[in-house]
Design a protein around this motif. Sequence first.
Motif, PDB file in Angstrom:
ATOM      1  N   THR A 194      93.096  55.940  44.832  1.00  0.00           N
ATOM      2  CA  THR A 194      93.645  56.819  44.287  1.00  0.00           C
ATOM      3  C   THR A 194      92.719  58.183  44.685  1.00  0.00           C
ATOM      4  O   THR A 194      91.824  58.181  44.772  1.00  0.00           O
ATOM      5  CB  THR A 194      93.398  56.861  42.520  1.00  0.00           C
ATOM      6  OG1 THR A 194      94.068  55.760  42.160  1.00  0.00           O
ATOM      7  CG2 THR A 194      93.962  58.405  41.973  1.00  0.00           C
ATOM      8  N   ALA A 195      93.616  58.965  45.194  1.00  0.00           N
ATOM      9  CA  ALA A 195      92.936  60.392  45.564  1.00  0.00           C
ATOM     10  C   ALA A 195      93.565  61.580  44.909  1.00  0.00           C
ATOM     11  O   ALA A 195      94.865  61.466  44.274  1.00  0.00           O
ATOM     12  CB  ALA A 195      93.418  60.704  47.065  1.00  0.00           C
ATOM     13  N   ARG A 196      93.071  62.654  44.948  1.00  0.00           N
ATOM     14  CA  ARG A 196      93.529  64.041  44.380  1.00  0.00           C
ATOM     15  C   ARG A 196      93.380  65.037  45.266  1.00  0.00           C
ATOM     16  O   ARG A 196      92.417  65.225  46.074  1.00  0.00           O
ATOM     17  CB  ARG A 196      92.857  64.242  42.852  1.00  0.00           C
ATOM     18  CG  ARG A 196      91.294  64.426  42.956  1.00  0.00           C
ATOM     19  CD  ARG A 196      91.018  64.130  41.549  1.00  0.00           C
ATOM     20  NE  ARG A 196      89.623  64.558  41.171  1.00  0.00           N
ATOM     21  CZ  ARG A 196      88.546  63.578  41.525  1.00  0.00           C
ATOM     22  NH1 ARG A 196      88.568  62.772  41.898  1.00  0.00           N
ATOM     23  NH2 ARG A 196      87.334  64.109  41.176  1.00  0.00           N
ATOM     24  N   THR A 232      96.484  67.261  41.956  1.00  0.00           N
ATOM     25  CA  THR A 232      97.602  66.301  42.135  1.00  0.00           C
ATOM     26  C   THR A 232      97.084  65.206  42.155  1.00  0.00           C
ATOM     27  O   THR A 232      95.966  65.142  43.104  1.00  0.00           O
ATOM     28  CB  THR A 232      98.628  66.582  43.435  1.00  0.00           C
ATOM     29  OG1 THR A 232      98.031  66.853  44.565  1.00  0.00           O
ATOM     30  CG2 THR A 232      99.466  67.810  42.993  1.00  0.00           C
ATOM     31  N   LEU A 233      97.664  64.010  41.671  1.00  0.00           N
ATOM     32  CA  LEU A 233      97.177  62.682  41.682  1.00  0.00           C
ATOM     33  C   LEU A 233      97.935  61.758  42.430  1.00  0.00           C
ATOM     34  O   LEU A 233      99.148  61.670  42.035  1.00  0.00           O
ATOM     35  CB  LEU A 233      96.698  62.115  40.390  1.00  0.00           C
ATOM     36  CG  LEU A 233      95.507  62.566  39.637  1.00  0.00           C
ATOM     37  CD1 LEU A 233      95.328  62.103  38.211  1.00  0.00           C
ATOM     38  CD2 LEU A 233      94.214  61.804  40.545  1.00  0.00           C
ATOM     39  N   GLY A 235     101.519  66.266  49.791  1.00  0.00           N
ATOM     40  CA  GLY A 235     102.874  66.556  49.742  1.00  0.00           C
ATOM     41  C   GLY A 235     103.368  67.086  48.118  1.00  0.00           C
ATOM     42  O   GLY A 235     103.987  68.124  48.021  1.00  0.00           O
ATOM     43  N   ASP A 236     102.575  66.614  47.011  1.00  0.00           N
ATOM     44  CA  ASP A 236     103.143  66.976  45.739  1.00  0.00           C
ATOM     45  C   ASP A 236     102.484  68.408  45.504  1.00  0.00           C
ATOM     46  O   ASP A 236     102.985  69.179  45.020  1.00  0.00           O
ATOM     47  CB  ASP A 236     102.331  66.178  44.762  1.00  0.00           C
ATOM     48  CG  ASP A 236     103.024  64.718  44.797  1.00  0.00           C
ATOM     49  OD1 ASP A 236     103.989  64.514  45.310  1.00  0.00           O
ATOM     50  OD2 ASP A 236     102.516  63.936  44.007  1.00  0.00           O
ATOM     51  N   LEU A 282      99.748  65.082  37.122  1.00  0.00           N
ATOM     52  CA  LEU A 282      99.027  66.387  37.656  1.00  0.00           C
ATOM     53  C   LEU A 282      97.996  66.459  36.487  1.00  0.00           C
ATOM     54  O   LEU A 282      98.099  66.170  35.471  1.00  0.00           O
ATOM     55  CB  LEU A 282     100.241  67.397  37.641  1.00  0.00           C
ATOM     56  CG  LEU A 282     101.379  67.426  38.333  1.00  0.00           C
ATOM     57  CD1 LEU A 282     102.228  68.433  38.110  1.00  0.00           C
ATOM     58  CD2 LEU A 282     100.966  67.137  39.880  1.00  0.00           C
ATOM     59  N   LEU A 283      96.870  67.365  37.167  1.00  0.00           N
ATOM     60  CA  LEU A 283      95.760  67.566  36.254  1.00  0.00           C
ATOM     61  C   LEU A 283      95.675  69.132  36.039  1.00  0.00           C
ATOM     62  O   LEU A 283      96.073  69.838  37.383  1.00  0.00           O
ATOM     63  CB  LEU A 283      94.497  67.075  36.753  1.00  0.00           C
ATOM     64  CG  LEU A 283      94.238  65.545  36.835  1.00  0.00           C
ATOM     65  CD1 LEU A 283      93.001  65.369  37.516  1.00  0.00           C
ATOM     66  CD2 LEU A 283      94.854  64.894  35.699  1.00  0.00           C
ATOM     67  N   ASP A 284      95.442  69.632  35.017  1.00  0.00           N
ATOM     68  CA  ASP A 284      94.852  71.133  34.873  1.00  0.00           C
ATOM     69  C   ASP A 284      93.307  71.277  34.345  1.00  0.00           C
ATOM     70  O   ASP A 284      93.259  70.768  32.980  1.00  0.00           O
ATOM     71  CB  ASP A 284      95.804  72.041  34.145  1.00  0.00           C
ATOM     72  CG  ASP A 284      95.598  73.446  34.269  1.00  0.00           C
ATOM     73  OD1 ASP A 284      94.191  73.679  34.566  1.00  0.00           O
ATOM     74  OD2 ASP A 284      96.335  74.212  33.900  1.00  0.00           O
TER      75      ASP A 284
END
Length: 312
Positions: free
Chosen positions: A298-300, A244-245, A260-261, A235-237
Motif C-alpha cells: 500500500t502506498a499513498r 490518495t491510497l 493517477g487518483d 482517500l484521506l484528509d
Amino acid sequence: MTREVVSHRDGHVYEFGPEMDPVYEAADGESLTIETVDSLNGEIREEGDLLDAIPEEVNAATGPIAVAGASPGDVLAVEIEDVRVAEDRGRVLTAPGFGLLQDDPDIDHPATRITEVEGGGADGSGGDAAGTIDFEGIDVPIEPVIGTIGVATDEETVSTLTPDDHGGNLDTTDVTGGTTVYFPVFQSGAMLAMGDAKAAMADGEMCGTGAEIATEIDVTLSVIEDPAVSPDRPLLDTGDAVKTLASAETMEEAVELANGDMLDLLTHHHGFSRTEAYLFSSLVGGLEISQVVDPQVTARNAVPSDHLSLPF
C-alpha cells in the motif's frame, strides 16, 4: 450526548465481501464508539508466546456497521475523532514466512516482544495523555493507528489481511485521530468494519506488525451522495494534506494508482488538464509508503491542503 458502543463482542469479521450482515445500523451523521480487539485476539500475552504461522483468521474487524442511506456510487466519510489504547500491553512480533526480511538468517522467526503501556490511562494510572509503550527499556510514544478499516467489496471476497480498493488492511499511519477517511460505497449500507489497531507503528510496518493492541475508537459516519469526483479507492484528509491510497501486488503499481487518483482530484480542483495535473503533482505531491508486508503493498500520494481540498 451518549454514543452507541459497537464492540467486537457484538460481532466481527475476518473477510470483506459483497454480502455482509450488519451488527448495527447507524444513522447518517451518527457518532459511535467502536471497540476493537488486537489483531491476534489476545492470544499473545507474554514474550514466550510465539506465532508459528499467520492464523487463517487474523485482524478481527469490529462490525460490519451499516450506514442508513448509503448506496453504491456514494462516498462514506469516516471522521476519526480519537483512538485510545484499551489494554495494558501491546505486542510486536515476527512469524515465519512473513515480513520484509522474512528470509534473513540473522532475524528470529518467530519472535515476540511485549510492549507494556506506561501512562495514558490504559495501565490504570488514570492519565489523560497518550502515554508510551516500553520496548527493551526505551519509551516509544503511543500514536495509535487503525490497521484494518474498510467497507463491503464490489465483487470479490477479501481477507482482512489484504488491502484493496475497499480499504481493508491498509496499515497506514495517517489512519488515526484527526483524519477523515473516505471510502467508495460498493454495496447498500456501505458495511464498515475496523480493527487491527496498533499503539505505535512505523511507515512500512517492516516486521509485519506494529504494537498490536485493543482500542476504543470514536468516529462519526456520514454519507456523501453524488460526489463531484467518484473515488475508486480510499482517500484521506489529515487536515494538513489530502492523500490518495492505493494497494497492488507491486509498489510500482500502487504508486501509479495513487498518483493517477491524485490527478483526478487536481484536475477537478484547479481546472487543469491531466498533463498539467501530472506536472503539478511532481512539484507539490509526495509519495509515501504505508506498508510493504501484506499480500498486497500500500502506498499513498500526499498533496498539502494549501493546494487541494476534497470535492465533497
